[in-house]
Structure formats: structure tokens, C-alpha cells
Motif scaffolding. Sequence first.
Motif, PDB file in Angstrom:
ATOM      1  N   GLY A  88       0.793  -1.223   0.000  1.00 10.65           N
ATOM      2  CA  GLY A  88       0.000   0.000   0.000  1.00 10.65           C
ATOM      3  C   GLY A  88       0.824   1.270   0.000  1.00 10.65           C
ATOM      4  N   ALA A  89       2.147   1.133   0.047  1.00  5.11           N
ATOM      5  CA  ALA A  89       3.017   2.305   0.136  1.00  5.11           C
ATOM      6  C   ALA A  89       3.279   2.891  -1.243  1.00  5.11           C
ATOM      7  N   ALA A  90       3.136   4.206  -1.357  1.00  3.98           N
ATOM      8  CA  ALA A  90       3.440   4.919  -2.595  1.00  3.98           C
ATOM      9  C   ALA A  90       4.602   5.858  -2.339  1.00  3.98           C
ATOM     10  N   ARG A  91       5.707   5.625  -3.009  1.00  2.12           N
ATOM     11  CA  ARG A  91       6.897   6.453  -2.802  1.00  2.12           C
ATOM     12  C   ARG A  91       6.667   7.859  -3.346  1.00  2.12           C
ATOM     13  N   VAL A  92       7.103   8.878  -2.576  1.00  2.31           N
ATOM     14  CA  VAL A  92       6.828  10.264  -2.951  1.00  2.31           C
ATOM     15  C   VAL A  92       8.090  11.066  -3.268  1.00  2.31           C
ATOM     16  N   ASP A  93       9.286  10.480  -3.101  1.00  2.00           N
ATOM     17  CA  ASP A  93      10.496  11.210  -3.441  1.00  2.00           C
ATOM     18  C   ASP A  93      11.580  10.230  -3.887  1.00  2.00           C
ATOM     19  N   ASP A  94      12.720  10.771  -4.245  1.00  2.00           N
ATOM     20  CA  ASP A  94      13.817   9.938  -4.736  1.00  2.00           C
ATOM     21  C   ASP A  94      14.384   9.057  -3.630  1.00  2.00           C
ATOM     22  N   VAL A  95      14.971   7.957  -4.040  1.00  2.00           N
ATOM     23  CA  VAL A  95      15.605   7.034  -3.106  1.00  2.00           C
ATOM     24  C   VAL A  95      17.044   7.490  -2.859  1.00  2.00           C
ATOM     25  N   LEU A  96      17.392   7.677  -1.590  1.00  2.00           N
ATOM     26  CA  LEU A  96      18.751   8.030  -1.196  1.00  2.00           C
ATOM     27  C   LEU A  96      19.471   6.774  -0.723  1.00  2.00           C
ATOM     28  N   ALA A  97      20.784   6.740  -0.914  1.00  2.00           N
ATOM     29  CA  ALA A  97      21.568   5.573  -0.525  1.00  2.00           C
ATOM     30  C   ALA A  97      22.731   5.992   0.360  1.00  2.00           C
ATOM     31  N   THR A  98      23.092   5.111   1.282  1.00  2.00           N
ATOM     32  CA  THR A  98      24.282   5.327   2.102  1.00  2.00           C
ATOM     33  C   THR A  98      24.865   3.970   2.472  1.00  2.00           C
ATOM     34  N   GLY A  99      26.130   3.968   2.861  1.00  2.00           N
ATOM     35  CA  GLY A  99      26.834   2.746   3.204  1.00  2.00           C
ATOM     36  C   GLY A  99      28.111   2.643   2.381  1.00  2.00           C
ATOM     37  N   PRO A 100      28.987   1.729   2.693  1.00  2.00           N
ATOM     38  CA  PRO A 100      28.910   0.796   3.817  1.00  2.00           C
ATOM     39  C   PRO A 100      29.066   1.501   5.161  1.00  2.00           C
ATOM     40  N   PHE A 101      28.865   0.740   6.227  1.00  2.00           N
ATOM     41  CA  PHE A 101      28.893   1.301   7.569  1.00  2.00           C
ATOM     42  C   PHE A 101      30.133   0.815   8.328  1.00  2.00           C
TER      43      PHE A 101
END
Length: 387
Positions: free
Chosen positions: A244-257
Motif C-alpha cells: 500500500g506504500a506509494a513512494r513520494v520522493d527519490d531514493v537516497l543511498a548510504t553505506g557501507p557502515f
Amino acid sequence: MTWDALVVGGGPAGSATAARLAADGWRVLLLDRAEFPRRKPCGECVNPAGVEALRRLGVLDTVLASGAAPLDGWRIAAGDEASFVGRFPDGVRGLGVPRERLDALLLDHARAAGVEVRTGIKVSDLLRDADDRVRGVAAGGEEIPARIVVGADGLRSVVLRRLGLLARPPRLRKLALTAHVRGLDGLRGCGQLRARGRGCVGVAEVGGGLANVTVVVPGARAEEVSGDRAGYFDAMLRRYGLDGAARVDDVLATGPFDYPARRAVADGALLVGDAAGYYDPFTGQGIYRALRGAELAAGTIGAALRARDTSAAALMPYHHAHRRAFADGERLQRIVEAFVSRPALLRWAAGRFTRRPALGDAIIRATGDVRPPRSLLRPGLVAQLVL
């Protein structure tokens, strides 16, 4: 002009440190390479101890008025087989708030305290005197002198690297993908961590009808993300039952940790927040560590400036206080990571916690810094876990 303190980084650690120093009368300059407001890859949860730190800083009412969502606890699900809920004590809450909003509010608070803030300026190097003591930074094509430099520039801190204090390359080889979604009902102030295989997804309300969704990608599957992280993220929404989730913005990425620092101080410099050492915090510990670290750092820096001694020896009280404040929490983070990344272990623990709700409350309160991690060693809790 030589600044009393120059803070590199305008996130929670940098803004809070700068605000506290300026409020004590020191001349403080804060630099950040970004323009604010700006998004930041983060789970966007402030745990209850972090909420109290916001109160002590004097910004909690402003954050609450901005529309932050209450967070009363967490539901942990191991696949489709077992899940448990851990709650904070009555009257104790965390918050979910977008970093874009939180960081801008904290930066405004620093300005109001008297900090000079310059954004869109990248720090490229540290300045040193003949004795190799840090005496400022090179940034934006100029040299800016300061009595002490505070590295609050995050996971891949330039200050940490220029000081040569990174202990080793990261070993926790995984990525995190983060975006906001609409259409998730039923959270009701309870964050969710859903694990499947060696990956997991965290979900928490952040106000305004939005939820933060963070997808954790094991290192072995990182290649699947390259080139189409939005497609991977959307596929994971379906895989983890968030249809039911609708994404509303760009996907950000981070890592490795996993970026450990050998120590948090040097001659003329100090590290705070993620720059002082990072190991994949859960349930809002990262923002709490930033705010609490800022309190510890500001106290030590003020004393060093008054004594006209910003040597590493004079700053070591902060290093020791930092270790005392966070060492047990880091050990707990490693234990939690061991369970979350091993499906069989997590299913076993979830089964135990489902039958014994006090265990779930105890682990969530410890990871939320409501109770010290050592509280988990109480004989009664250990007996419930193993018997």
C-alpha cells in the motif's frame, strides 16, 4: 579573524555543538558543503534519550510544532513466522521527523545562538602549524584560522581522515536505501523492523501522513542496487508486504557502515557525532549520539578555550566521556546486528520475546537509551531468555 571554534558539518552534532559554544560566548563558525534544507539518508527516528537531549538544547517545542510524529515503541518481525512488540515506558516517547526539517531547525537554532553559518562551502583540508597542531581549515579557496576545529561531518568525515584517526576500513559491508512513502496505515506510533533473509526494512511515521522506509541491503546483493536503486527499493516494498506504500520522493543511498575512530581528539581538533565513530545505530541512536556527544564536546571545548590549551591532552576528558557514554551501546548494536543478519537467530529470539513481552520491552528500552544496556543483564531477564 581567528575563530574560537570552527565546526565542520551542519547536521545535529555540528549544529548542537556550535549552538552550545556560541551560547557560552565563544566566536563560532559553522561550515557545510550542502545548502539547507536538504534531505539526508537516515531512518529519521529520534529515540527517547534524543528527545530529552532536544529538550536540554531548547529546541524540542519547535521540533514538536513542526509536525514530528510520536514513536511509542517498535514491532520486530522475523519473516512471516514470529514477531514481537517492545514499548517505551508510559509517558516516554521517541519522535519521527524528516532530517530535512530537523537539521534545518537545528541550524536555525545555532544561528539564533550567535553562530555564523556558511553553507555551500566544502572543507578540503586542515591547516597545521609548525608543531603539527590543527589551526584551521582550507575551504572554498581560502584558509580559515581557528583555535579548535570540530569535525562533525558525518560518516565519511574529511576531518577524521585528515587527522589520520580512522582505525580501519569498514567491515560491515551493507547499504541502506531510504525514501518517504504515503499510504501506510496501522503504524499508530509504533515503528516496524521487518527482517527477511539477511535483509530487513525499517518503517516509521515522520508526520504529515508520511513514513520513512529504510531498506537494508546485504553487501552480497549490493550489485543488484547499482544502476536502479529506485527499482530495487520499490521491489522491496512489495517483498516486505508494504504494497500500500506509494513512494513520494527519490531514493537516497548510504553505506557501507562501520567507521571506527582510534580516538576522538587530536592537537587542536575534536570529533563529534558519526565522525567520532559509527556502527549502524538502530531506533534513533544515531541522532541521540550526535546530540549527547555535542553536550560532552562543548563542555570540554569551553574548558580548553578558557585554559588556552587545545592540545589532545587537554581534550582527552571528552574522549574518555565519549567512550563511557557510548561503549555499552555500541556493544549492544553489534549484538542486535548479529541477530538481524542471521534469520535463524532472529526467529528464535522473536519466538522467545513473543511469549515473554517483558523481554521485548527491555530490548527496545535499551536500544532507545531509556535504560542502560547493562539492564539487560538482570538475572530475571536472562532467565526468561534462556529458559
